[in-house]
Motif scaffolding. Structure first.
Motif, PDB file in Angstrom:
ATOM      1  N   ILE A   1      61.926 106.911  20.310  1.00 53.97           N
ATOM      2  CA  ILE A   1      61.725 105.451  20.821  1.00 53.97           C
ATOM      3  C   ILE A   1      63.064 105.102  20.164  1.00 53.97           C
ATOM      4  N   MET A   2      62.998 105.339  19.086  1.00 55.80           N
ATOM      5  CA  MET A   2      63.718 104.655  17.633  1.00 55.80           C
ATOM      6  C   MET A   2      65.048 105.196  18.033  1.00 55.80           C
ATOM      7  N   PHE A   3      64.769 106.539  18.210  1.00 57.65           N
ATOM      8  CA  PHE A   3      65.849 108.409  18.376  1.00 57.65           C
ATOM      9  C   PHE A   3      66.134 107.281  19.456  1.00 57.65           C
ATOM     10  N   CYS A   4      66.225 107.300  20.239  1.00 54.23           N
ATOM     11  CA  CYS A   4      66.791 106.542  21.640  1.00 54.23           C
ATOM     12  C   CYS A   4      68.028 105.642  21.018  1.00 54.23           C
ATOM     13  N   ILE A   5      66.697 104.138  20.481  1.00 51.56           N
ATOM     14  CA  ILE A   5      68.088 102.889  20.428  1.00 51.56           C
ATOM     15  C   ILE A   5      69.069 103.155  19.595  1.00 51.56           C
ATOM     16  N   TYR A   6      68.617 103.623  18.081  1.00 46.57           N
ATOM     17  CA  TYR A   6      70.022 104.342  17.754  1.00 46.57           C
ATOM     18  C   TYR A   6      70.982 104.888  17.898  1.00 46.57           C
ATOM     19  N   THR A   7      70.455 105.649  18.701  1.00 51.54           N
ATOM     20  CA  THR A   7      71.764 106.665  19.627  1.00 51.54           C
ATOM     21  C   THR A   7      72.371 106.719  20.643  1.00 51.54           C
ATOM     22  N   SER A   8      72.075 105.534  21.102  1.00 50.73           N
ATOM     23  CA  SER A   8      72.318 104.078  22.254  1.00 50.73           C
ATOM     24  C   SER A   8      73.453 103.604  21.693  1.00 50.73           C
ATOM     25  N   CYS A   9      72.924 103.135  20.366  1.00 56.32           N
ATOM     26  CA  CYS A   9      73.576 101.730  19.192  1.00 56.32           C
ATOM     27  C   CYS A   9      74.934 102.280  19.174  1.00 56.32           C
ATOM     28  N   THR A  10      74.855 103.906  18.465  1.00 61.67           N
ATOM     29  CA  THR A  10      75.819 104.649  17.769  1.00 61.67           C
ATOM     30  C   THR A  10      76.956 104.767  18.097  1.00 61.67           C
TER      31      THR A  10
ATOM     32  N   VAL B   1      89.848 110.747  24.914  1.00 63.71           N
ATOM     33  CA  VAL B   1      89.111 109.766  25.966  1.00 63.71           C
ATOM     34  C   VAL B   1      88.002 110.179  26.452  1.00 63.71           C
ATOM     35  N   LEU B   2      88.287 111.247  26.159  1.00 61.15           N
ATOM     36  CA  LEU B   2      86.979 112.527  26.836  1.00 61.15           C
ATOM     37  C   LEU B   2      85.748 112.063  26.853  1.00 61.15           C
ATOM     38  N   MET B   3      85.871 111.750  24.894  1.00 60.28           N
ATOM     39  CA  MET B   3      84.707 111.641  23.788  1.00 60.28           C
ATOM     40  C   MET B   3      83.963 109.809  24.647  1.00 60.28           C
ATOM     41  N   LEU B   4      84.934 108.643  24.648  1.00 56.08           N
ATOM     42  CA  LEU B   4      85.430 107.383  25.033  1.00 56.08           C
ATOM     43  C   LEU B   4      83.843 107.494  26.797  1.00 56.08           C
ATOM     44  N   TYR B   5      83.683 107.947  27.315  1.00 55.26           N
ATOM     45  CA  TYR B   5      83.022 108.352  28.593  1.00 55.26           C
ATOM     46  C   TYR B   5      82.109 108.924  27.665  1.00 55.26           C
ATOM     47  N   VAL B   6      82.437 110.250  27.387  1.00 57.86           N
ATOM     48  CA  VAL B   6      80.676 110.341  26.766  1.00 57.86           C
ATOM     49  C   VAL B   6      79.451 109.858  25.991  1.00 57.86           C
TER      50      VAL B   6
ATOM     51  N   GLY C   1      74.792 106.430  25.719  1.00 53.52           N
ATOM     52  CA  GLY C   1      74.369 105.045  24.927  1.00 53.52           C
ATOM     53  C   GLY C   1      73.547 105.125  26.427  1.00 53.52           C
ATOM     54  N   LEU C   2      74.089 104.585  28.062  1.00 50.45           N
ATOM     55  CA  LEU C   2      73.462 103.395  28.515  1.00 50.45           C
ATOM     56  C   LEU C   2      71.831 104.879  29.391  1.00 50.45           C
ATOM     57  N   VAL C   3      72.375 105.755  29.109  1.00 51.91           N
ATOM     58  CA  VAL C   3      71.254 107.141  29.399  1.00 51.91           C
ATOM     59  C   VAL C   3      69.903 106.483  28.239  1.00 51.91           C
TER      60      VAL C   3
ATOM     61  N   CYS D   1      65.022 104.267  27.043  1.00 49.62           N
ATOM     62  CA  CYS D   1      64.145 103.628  25.606  1.00 49.62           C
ATOM     63  C   CYS D   1      62.905 102.594  26.555  1.00 49.62           C
ATOM     64  N   CYS D   2      63.725 102.343  27.457  1.00 56.98           N
ATOM     65  CA  CYS D   2      63.458 101.072  28.302  1.00 56.98           C
ATOM     66  C   CYS D   2      62.090 101.640  28.850  1.00 56.98           C
ATOM     67  N   GLN D   3      61.999 102.410  29.341  1.00 59.33           N
ATOM     68  CA  GLN D   3      61.012 103.104  30.707  1.00 59.33           C
ATOM     69  C   GLN D   3      59.869 103.168  29.892  1.00 59.33           C
ATOM     70  N   GLN D   4      60.443 104.092  28.430  1.00 54.89           N
ATOM     71  CA  GLN D   4      59.338 104.284  27.394  1.00 54.89           C
ATOM     72  C   GLN D   4      58.093 103.440  26.245  1.00 54.89           C
ATOM     73  N   VAL D   5      59.057 102.166  26.904  1.00 60.49           N
ATOM     74  CA  VAL D   5      58.163 101.039  25.760  1.00 60.49           C
ATOM     75  C   VAL D   5      57.652 100.801  26.458  1.00 60.49           C
ATOM     76  N   LEU D   6      58.223 100.597  28.462  1.00 60.09           N
ATOM     77  CA  LEU D   6      57.008 100.136  29.245  1.00 60.09           C
ATOM     78  C   LEU D   6      56.199 100.715  29.321  1.00 60.09           C
ATOM     79  N   LEU D   7      56.120 101.739  29.424  1.00 59.29           N
ATOM     80  CA  LEU D   7      55.194 103.256  28.989  1.00 59.29           C
ATOM     81  C   LEU D   7      54.080 103.081  28.830  1.00 59.29           C
ATOM     82  N   VAL D   8      54.595 102.763  27.717  1.00 57.17           N
ATOM     83  CA  VAL D   8      53.749 102.443  25.864  1.00 57.17           C
ATOM     84  C   VAL D   8      52.510 101.232  25.964  1.00 57.17           C
ATOM     85  N   ALA D   9      53.216 100.122  26.735  1.00 53.12           N
ATOM     86  CA  ALA D   9      52.913  98.935  26.484  1.00 53.12           C
ATOM     87  C   ALA D   9      51.391  99.478  27.975  1.00 53.12           C
TER      88      ALA D   9
END
Length: 273
Positions: A133-142, A192-197, A202-204, A209-217
């Motif tokens: 979950i933390m990997f997903c959070i920080y990958t999204s933020c990065t 430009v291609l990397m911007l879309y990547v 980031g969104l995925v 991450c939100c889905q996994q936190v909900l399942l854990v809760a």
């Protein structure tokens, strides 16, 4: 199964390649262009953005390694059990009793298996869910942070205005056309291609991450949800989160360190039986 094994090898290679490219863009293009050096004095904004990027990247890679280092398999399985012929999990894992799965890709029995993560090459369960979950959070933020700096780089370097939202939506098709006409270089098109990547990853990752936190809760796993099984865990959501994130969860938010006992599930199982 061959396609899944191939994906299991390609996905980590893709992750490390994207990480290296992001690192090069930041320190080879973004930071020097957006914050040009002025003499020998250090620019506070340049230092701040460098520290933020390194912090995000360090935690993303650190939790990635921790997810692999602390796998979710059972330490007490000496014989690989045979799945029931009526098992409906025919893709990558066989469902066993007591919330256990035998992953055909990992070739191990997994406790409280959630899913098989191809980017890490192993299964995600109760033991490494926090790191995942933390990997997903920080990958999204990065990725989203890289997107912001990439847009700022295009604004400074090529005077592209992004005040109109359509500018970003039409950036890739226009850039592709300009590339084939010889107006822009391959490096500019790749940026430009990397911007879309970065936007897509980031969104995925944020949504996942939100889905996994909900399942854990809820005390539930993705495997249980796919099979239509209701969670048998009657603990309150705070206890479920504590079971995954540990008592030192605040430390785990800023550093990729162990905050939960990796053998707690096996130990509890032995006490109960």
């Amino acid at each position: 199964m061959l396609k899944l094994r191939l994906l299991n090898a390609v996905a980590p290679a893709y992750f490390f390649t994207a990480t290296a490219v992001t690192f090069i863009f930041h320190f080879g293009f973004f930071i020097p262009t957006i914050f040009p050096s002025q003499g020998i004095s250090l620019d506070g904004s340049k230092v701040l953005h460098t520290v933020i990027f390194l912090f995000l990247m360090f935690n993303a890679l650190g939790n990635y390694i921790m997810t692999i280092k602390y796998p979710a398999e059972s330490a007490n399985e000496t014989v690989i059990p045979v799945c029931s012929p009526h098992c409906s999990d025919k893709v990558d894992a066989h469902y066993l009793l007591n919330g256990r799965h035998f992953c055909k890709l990992c070739k191990k029995v997994i406790l409280k298996r959630d899913h098989h993560c191809f980017f890490t090459g192993n299964c995600i369960g109760n033991k490494n869910m926090r790191y995942f979950i933390m990997f997903c959070i920080y990958t999204s933020c990065t990725c989203l942070y890289s997107l912001v700096l990439g847009v700022a780089f295009l604004t400074v370097e090529y005077s592209i205005s992004f005040e109109n939202p359509l500018t970003f939506l039409t950036l890739l098709p226009f850039s592709t056309g300009y590339f084939f006409m010889g107006t822009i270089s391959g490096l500019q098109l790749f940026l430009v291609l990397m911007l879309y990547v970065w936007l897509g990853i980031g969104l995925v990752c944020a949504g996942f991450c939100c889905q996994q936190v909900l399942l854990v809760a809820r005390g539930q796993t993705w495997c249980q949800m796919q099979r239509g099984q209701l969670a048998e865990n009657c603990n309150p959501w705070r206890a479920n989160l504590k079971d995954v994130f540990g008592t030192r969860w605040m430390l785990g938010l800023i550093l990729p360190v162990q905050t939960v006992e990796t053998c707690s599930e096996d130990h509890r199982h032995n006490i109960q039986h």
